[in-house]
Motif scaffolding. Structure first.
Motif, mmCIF file in Angstrom:
data_model
loop_
_atom_site.group_PDB
_atom_site.id
_atom_site.type_symbol
_atom_site.label_atom_id
_atom_site.label_comp_id
_atom_site.label_asym_id
_atom_site.label_seq_id
_atom_site.Cartn_x
_atom_site.Cartn_y
_atom_site.Cartn_z
ATOM 1 N N TYR A 252 0.831 -1.198 0.000
ATOM 2 C CA TYR A 252 0.000 0.000 0.000
ATOM 3 C C TYR A 252 0.865 1.247 0.000
ATOM 4 O O TYR A 252 2.057 1.202 0.323
ATOM 5 C CB TYR A 252 -0.916 0.018 1.225
ATOM 6 N N VAL B 270 -9.069 2.106 1.164
ATOM 7 C CA VAL B 270 -9.227 0.738 1.645
ATOM 8 C C VAL B 270 -10.484 0.609 2.483
ATOM 9 O O VAL B 270 -10.990 1.580 3.049
ATOM 10 C CB VAL B 270 -8.006 0.290 2.491
ATOM 11 N N TYR C 119 -12.166 -2.152 5.552
ATOM 12 C CA TYR C 119 -11.697 -3.153 6.506
ATOM 13 C C TYR C 119 -12.830 -3.628 7.396
ATOM 14 O O TYR C 119 -13.829 -2.936 7.590
ATOM 15 C CB TYR C 119 -10.559 -2.592 7.372
ATOM 16 N N SER D 158 -6.822 -5.525 5.315
ATOM 17 C CA SER D 158 -7.427 -4.422 4.570
ATOM 18 C C SER D 158 -7.712 -4.858 3.142
ATOM 19 O O SER D 158 -7.006 -5.698 2.583
ATOM 20 C CB SER D 158 -6.494 -3.213 4.566
ATOM 21 N N PRO E 81 -8.306 -3.324 -0.729
ATOM 22 C CA PRO E 81 -8.297 -2.145 -1.610
ATOM 23 C C PRO E 81 -9.655 -1.965 -2.270
ATOM 24 O O PRO E 81 -10.292 -2.937 -2.689
ATOM 25 C CB PRO E 81 -7.227 -2.489 -2.650
#
Length: 399
Positions: free
Chosen positions: A140, A146, A148, A165, A167
Motif C-alpha cells: 500500500y 481501503v 476493513y 485491509s 483495496p
C-alpha cells in the motif's frame, strides 16, 4: 531485532535493527565491540501524510464503557491520541463506517463474555491510508483507499493490519454494505445453504442490510425467493431485486400465506429475526430443508438478547423432515472472507449487485450523512461529513 517505527508529522525517527552482544568470545577470549546499526528515517513524513494535510495529534472515538443493549448507555465519546501504525499496519482516516445489529450485541457483551469494558466500538470502515509501516508499504501507499472489517471503526482514525485491509476503487458507502452484511449472506448461503436451482428460499427481514444480499444471491442461484418485510415500500424494493414473493407481514398473515402458497414447504430459510418467526420457519421447512440462523433481531434490545423460543418438539420436527438448523457467525468463516469480498466487488462493478445504503434520512431526527448510516435506532447519531463537505473535507467529525 526490533520492528521499524515510523514517526508522525515529519519528526525524525531511528530504528535500532541490530545490537552486538557484549561479552567474551568463547574461542578467542576477546571482548567484541558493541555494534549498533542505525537507519535514518527522516523521510518518514512521506509515510504519514495525505495530500499535504497534517495529521492531528488527537482524535475522537466511541468506546464501550458499560455493557448494555442500549447503545447510548454503553458508549462514551473520548478524545485520545491518534495512534501510530506498526510495521505491518495502516493508519486509515475513516470517511464512512457501517452500523449493524451486531454492534448492539457487541456493546452488550454477548459475543465474547470474557471481554470487559473499556473496548473500542465499530466493526467496519472505509477511508484513505494516511500512514503506514515499512512492511505495509510493500502493498500500500499513502492515499490508497481501503475498506476493513475489524474492531475500532467508530473513530476518526483507525489502525488496521495491512493483511486485513481490502483495496477499493473509491471511497463509497456502498462498499461498506459488503464487509459484514454482504459477506454474511454470501458465505452463509454458499457454505451452509447448498442452494440448488429451482429450490424455494425464504429470507426474513429481507429488505434489511444482509437480507437484501441473501435475496440477490438466492436469485442468482436460480431459486424462487420469498422475502418478508414491514411495508409496501420495502416490498417494492424487494421486487426490484428480483424477489418473487415479497410478504408484508403487517398486512398479510405470514403463517397462512406460506402454508397456502407453499404447501410443500421451504427448502432454505435465511433467518435473522428469531422468536416466533424462527418457530414458524421451522414448521414450514420442506423435507431436507436447511434453516440458517444468522441473527435474532427481535431479542437484541431485551436484557438477555435472546427472544423466547419453544423448542421442545424441535428434534422430532427435524427428524421427520430430515431437516437441519445451522448457525452462522462471520468471524468463524474468515478463511472464506477475501474470496467472498472479491467476488462481490466484481459483481458490484459490473452492475450485477445492488448495495442499498440506509442514510438515516427516514429516522426521526436523522439526516443524510456521508457516513451513510445512522445510529438513531440505537439512541445515538454518529455523523461523518455532511453532504456538501465532500470526501476531501477538513476531516471527520462526530456529532
Amino acid at each position: 531485532m526490533s520492528s521499524l517505527l515510523l514517526a508522525r508529522n515529519g519528526r525524525r525517527a531511528i530504528s535500532v535493527i541490530g545490537w552486538g552482544r557484549r561479552g567474551t568470545d568463547a574461542l578467542s577470549g576477546v571482548h567484541p565491540v558493541t555494534r549498533r546499526f542505525i537507519i535514518d528515517m527522516s523521510y518518514s513524513a512521506h509515510f504519514m501524510d495525505f495530500k499535504g494535510s497534517s495529521i492531528p495529534s488527537s482524535m475522537k472515538k466511541l468506546v464501550v464503557t458499560k455493557l448494555s443493549p442500549n447503545f447510548r448507555e454503553a458508549v462514551s465519546m473520548q478524545t485520545v491520541a491518534v495512534p501510530t501504525p506498526g510495521d505491518a499496519d495502516l493508519l486509515v482516516r475513516n470517511r464512512f463506517v457501517g452500523i449493524n445489529a451486531s454492534d448492539i450485541n457487541f456493546s452488550a457483551g454477548r459475543y465474547d463474555p470474557s471481554l470487559k469494558p473499556p473496548f473500542d466500538a465499530g466493526f467496519e470502515g472505509i477511508g484513505e491510508v494516511v500512514g503506514l509501516g515499512l512492511s505495509a508499504s510493500s502493498r500500500y501507499t499513502v492515499g490508497d483507499t481501503v475498506a476493513y472489517f475489524g474492531s475500532g471503526a467508530f473513530a476518526e482514525y483507525t489502525v488496521v493490519p495491512a493483511k486485513e485491509s481490502v483495496p477499493v476503487p473509491a471511497v463509497k458507502p456502498e462498499f461498506l454494505t459488503l464487509l459484514v452484511s454482504g459477506a454474511t449472506a454470501y458465505i452463509a448461503l454458499k457454505r451452509l445453504g447448498d442452494l440448488a436451482e429451482g429450490e424455494t428460499v425464504l429470507v426474513t427481514a429481507a429488505a434489511g442490510g444482509t437480507g437484501q444480499f441473501a435475496v440477490q444471491f438466492a436469485k442468482q442461484a436460480g431459486c424462487h425467493v420469498i422475502g418478508t418485510c414491514s411495508s409496501n415500500e420495502k416490498a417494492g424494493f424487494l421486487k426490484s431485486l428480483g424477489c418473487n414473493r415479497p410478504i408484508n407481514y403487517t398486512s398479510e398473515d405470514l403463517a397462512k400465506t406460506l402454508k397456502k402458497e407453499y404447501p410443500k414447504g421451504i427448502d432454505v430459510v435465511y433467518e435473522s429475526v428469531g422468536g416466533s418467526v424462527l418457530e414458524l420457519a421451522v414448521n414450514r421447512l420442506a423435507n431436507k430443508g436447511r434453516l440458517i440462523v444468522i441473527g435474532f433481531i427481535s431479542g437484541y434490545q431485551t436484557a438477555s438478547g435472546i427472544p423466547p423460543f419453544t423448542g421442545g418438539t424441535l428434534p422430532v420436527k427435524l427428524l421427520q423432515k430430515s431437516a437441519s438448523i445451522r448457525g452462522f457467525f462471520l468471524p468463524h468463516f474468515l478463511s472464506d472472507y477475501r474470496e467472498a469480498l472479491g467476488s462481490m466487488m466484481q459483481m458490484f462493478a459490473k452492475g450485477k449487485l445492488v448495495c442499498e445504503v440506509d442514510c438515516g434520512d427516514l429516522a426521526q431526527g436523522g439526516e443524510i450523512c456521508r457516513l451513510g448510516v445512522s445510529l438513531q435506532g440505537c439512541g445515538l447519531h454518529v455523523c461523518w461529513e455532511k453532504p456538501g463537505q465532500g470526501g476531501g473535507g477538513s476531516g471527520t467529525t462526530l456529532c
